[in-house]
Design an enzyme around this catalytic site. Structure first.
Site, PDB file in Angstrom:
ATOM      1  N   TYR A 194       0.855  -1.181   0.000  1.00 42.76           N
ATOM      2  CA  TYR A 194       0.000   0.000   0.000  1.00 42.76           C
ATOM      3  C   TYR A 194       0.896   1.237   0.000  1.00 42.76           C
ATOM      4  CZ  TYR A 194      -3.595   3.355   1.242  1.00 42.76           C
ATOM      5  OH  TYR A 194      -4.446   4.428   1.222  1.00 42.76           O
TER       6      TYR A 194
ATOM      7  N   GLN B 272     -10.722   0.516   1.138  1.00 38.78           N
ATOM      8  CA  GLN B 272     -11.123  -0.391   0.058  1.00 38.78           C
ATOM      9  C   GLN B 272      -9.925  -1.082  -0.584  1.00 38.78           C
ATOM     10  OE1 GLN B 272     -11.592   2.892   0.141  1.00 38.78           O
ATOM     11  NE2 GLN B 272     -11.283   3.886  -1.836  1.00 38.78           N
TER      12      GLN B 272
ATOM     13  N   ASN C 239      -2.979   6.033   6.798  1.00 41.96           N
ATOM     14  CA  ASN C 239      -3.590   6.845   7.858  1.00 41.96           C
ATOM     15  C   ASN C 239      -4.312   5.943   8.859  1.00 41.96           C
ATOM     16  OD1 ASN C 239      -6.026   6.100   6.639  1.00 41.96           O
ATOM     17  ND2 ASN C 239      -6.229   8.029   5.532  1.00 41.96           N
TER      18      ASN C 239
ATOM     19  N   SER D 212       5.566   9.450  13.390  1.00 37.08           N
ATOM     20  CA  SER D 212       7.021   9.366  13.333  1.00 37.08           C
ATOM     21  C   SER D 212       7.649   9.871  14.627  1.00 37.08           C
ATOM     22  CB  SER D 212       7.541  10.193  12.158  1.00 37.08           C
ATOM     23  OG  SER D 212       8.928  10.032  12.011  1.00 37.08           O
TER      24      SER D 212
ATOM     25  N   GLN E 271      11.625  15.470  11.870  1.00 31.02           N
ATOM     26  CA  GLN E 271      10.578  14.465  12.006  1.00 31.02           C
ATOM     27  C   GLN E 271       9.231  15.074  12.361  1.00 31.02           C
ATOM     28  OE1 GLN E 271      11.130  11.154  10.989  1.00 31.02           O
ATOM     29  NE2 GLN E 271      12.867  12.369  10.281  1.00 31.02           N
TER      30      GLN E 271
ATOM     31  N   GLU F  43      11.532   5.295  17.475  1.00 32.48           N
ATOM     32  CA  GLU F  43      11.618   4.777  16.112  1.00 32.48           C
ATOM     33  C   GLU F  43      13.015   5.050  15.547  1.00 32.48           C
ATOM     34  OE1 GLU F  43       9.345   5.516  11.814  1.00 32.48           O
ATOM     35  OE2 GLU F  43       9.212   7.000  13.415  1.00 32.48           O
ATOM     36  N   HIS F  44      13.425   6.301  15.566  1.00 39.45           N
ATOM     37  CA  HIS F  44      14.758   6.704  15.091  1.00 39.45           C
ATOM     38  C   HIS F  44      15.584   7.206  16.272  1.00 39.45           C
ATOM     39  CE1 HIS F  44      11.874   7.739  11.778  1.00 39.45           C
ATOM     40  NE2 HIS F  44      12.781   7.137  11.019  1.00 39.45           N
TER      41      HIS F  44
ATOM     42  N   ASP G 169      16.138   7.967   5.588  1.00 35.49           N
ATOM     43  CA  ASP G 169      14.795   7.912   5.010  1.00 35.49           C
ATOM     44  C   ASP G 169      14.842   7.768   3.497  1.00 35.49           C
ATOM     45  OD1 ASP G 169      13.466   8.119   7.404  1.00 35.49           O
ATOM     46  OD2 ASP G 169      13.132  10.281   7.256  1.00 35.49           O
TER      47      ASP G 169
ATOM     48  N   HIS H 191      -1.527 -39.121  20.829  1.00 40.44           N
ATOM     49  CA  HIS H 191      -0.152 -38.678  20.606  1.00 40.44           C
ATOM     50  C   HIS H 191       0.813 -39.748  21.126  1.00 40.44           C
ATOM     51  CE1 HIS H 191      -1.929 -34.802  19.769  1.00 40.44           C
ATOM     52  NE2 HIS H 191      -0.741 -34.223  19.600  1.00 40.44           N
TER      53      HIS H 191
END
Length: 375
Positions: free
Chosen positions: A99, A159, A181, A204, A226, A274-275, A308, A367
């Protein structure tokens, strides 16, 4: 109606009504009611992108390929004293969906997913993206062409996630990748199990550990970079320098002043950013103190934006403290690992008492019988 219910109803409608529902929501959200697949002439975007830009994208792809190709792992096989064989074999996911947000096209996101997927050996890749004025961003099409991806669909939003998950207007995918989003994130969350998903990316984040040797202009600009992603983005300064602490007194920057780098590292592990940039006299010496971070960038000349876009390391990272238990997107995210074993008669007969007893403890009589019956 809350977000969860809203997304659920659209997913269910697409599942039940197929292409007609996808067209309905594409017209409603993207003002588009044409074909989902690209016409032959729409692949011809050579005149829409400059030669210089094509060369830049090609070079970035090359850098990504170099970095990610080193992540490939070999199958593991070994034999024991009984002559039995054990192993772990690697198999790529057969078909994935990527996506790519269309409102603010992010060709870099496509690069970060598609390149390691191709290196992993993924056979089929479908790209979905919201059309703008009825068209897919030409940079997305160019990247698809360079990487040999033949499926690009003019579908966005909830969708698009539904179409990939249920096989509406395209062949169903096995796993979905790519940021979106809150609606796309919620859709991914709800279809998990029907298909795999990469992660649920949040706003971010950047954290900078800086000491008195750091260039304060560099530090401040990196912290602000950021925040450009949106008002929910987060920016943290963790420093031993009062001067840098005062200089970075800017809206959106959360600051912490400590007496030692060890204390800075402890706070950073709590943030689990994250960073993470480490701009200190000897940044490599700080790395062993870091347990939680999506990615680490060392020194004054490794700003997050360079990663990035062009360094070749991946920018798809865990957010919202998920770095405590999640990893940067890498080649292994596109590969399944399958265990394999071939046991000799000697080993089974001699060692099966281990399994027989555990089966007894669990009350799993069949078993137990399965192991006992062999002679």
């Amino acid at each position: 109606m809350n977000l969860q219910q809203y997304v659920s109803e659209i997913l269910e409608e697409v599942k039940e009504n197929g292409v007609d529902a996808v067209k309905k929501y594409s017209k409603q959200f993207d003002n588009y009611d044409g074909d989902f697949t690209l016409k032959d002439e729409e692949w011809d975007i050579d005149e829409q992108i400059s030669t210089e830009d094509k060369e830049i994208i090609d070079k970035i792809i090359e850098r990504l390929q170099i970095y990610h190709s080193k992540q490939l792992k070999e199958d593991i096989f070994y034999s024991n004293d009984y002559g039995s064989k054990y192993g772990l074999i690697q198999r790529p996911i057969n078909r994935i969906g990527i996506y790519v947000p269309g409102g603010k096209p992010l060709p870099s996101s496509l690069l970060m997913v598609a390149v390691p997927a191709k290196i992993a050996g993924v056979r089929e890749i479908a790209i979905t993206s919201s059309p703008k004025d009825g068209k897919i961003n030409p940079y997305i099409i160019y990247i698809a062409k360079v990487l040999g991806i033949k499926e690009v669909y003019k579908i966005g939003g909830i969708q698009a996630i539904a179409a990939m998950s249920y096989g509406i207007g395209m062949k169903k995918v096995d796993k979905i990748y790519g940021p979106g989003n809150q609606y796309v994130n919620e859709a991914k969350r709800q279809v998990f199990g029907e298909v795999g998903i990469d992660s649920l990316a949040g706003p971010s984040e950047i954290c900078v550990i800086a000491d008195e040797t750091a260039n304060k202009e560099y530090v401040l600009n990196d912290l602000l970079s950021q925040l450009e992603h949106g008002h929910e983005s987060k920016s943290f300064l963790v420093t031993t320098s009062k001067e840098i602490y005062d200089f970075c007194d800017q809206e959106g920057v959360e600051r912490y002043l400590y007496g030692t780098i060890e204390e800075c590292a402890d706070k950073t592990n709590e943030i689990a950013p994250e960073h993470l940039e480490i701009i200190t006299k000897e940044p490599e010496k700080v790395v062993p103190l870091i347990q939680n971070a999506g990615a680490i960038y060392l020194g004054e000349y490794t700003p997050v934006p360079s990663a990035d876009y062009f360094l070749g390391v991946n920018h798809v990272l865990p957010t919202g403290k998920a770095a405590r238990f999640s990893s940067v997107l890498n080649v292994s995210d596109f590969i399944k690992q399958i265990s394999i074993a071939k046991v000799t008669r000697e080993e089974l007969l001699k060692e099966r008492y281990l399994g027989i007893r555990l089966a007894e403890v669990e009350g799993m009589n069949q078993h137990k019988r399965s192991m006992e019956v062999r002679e």
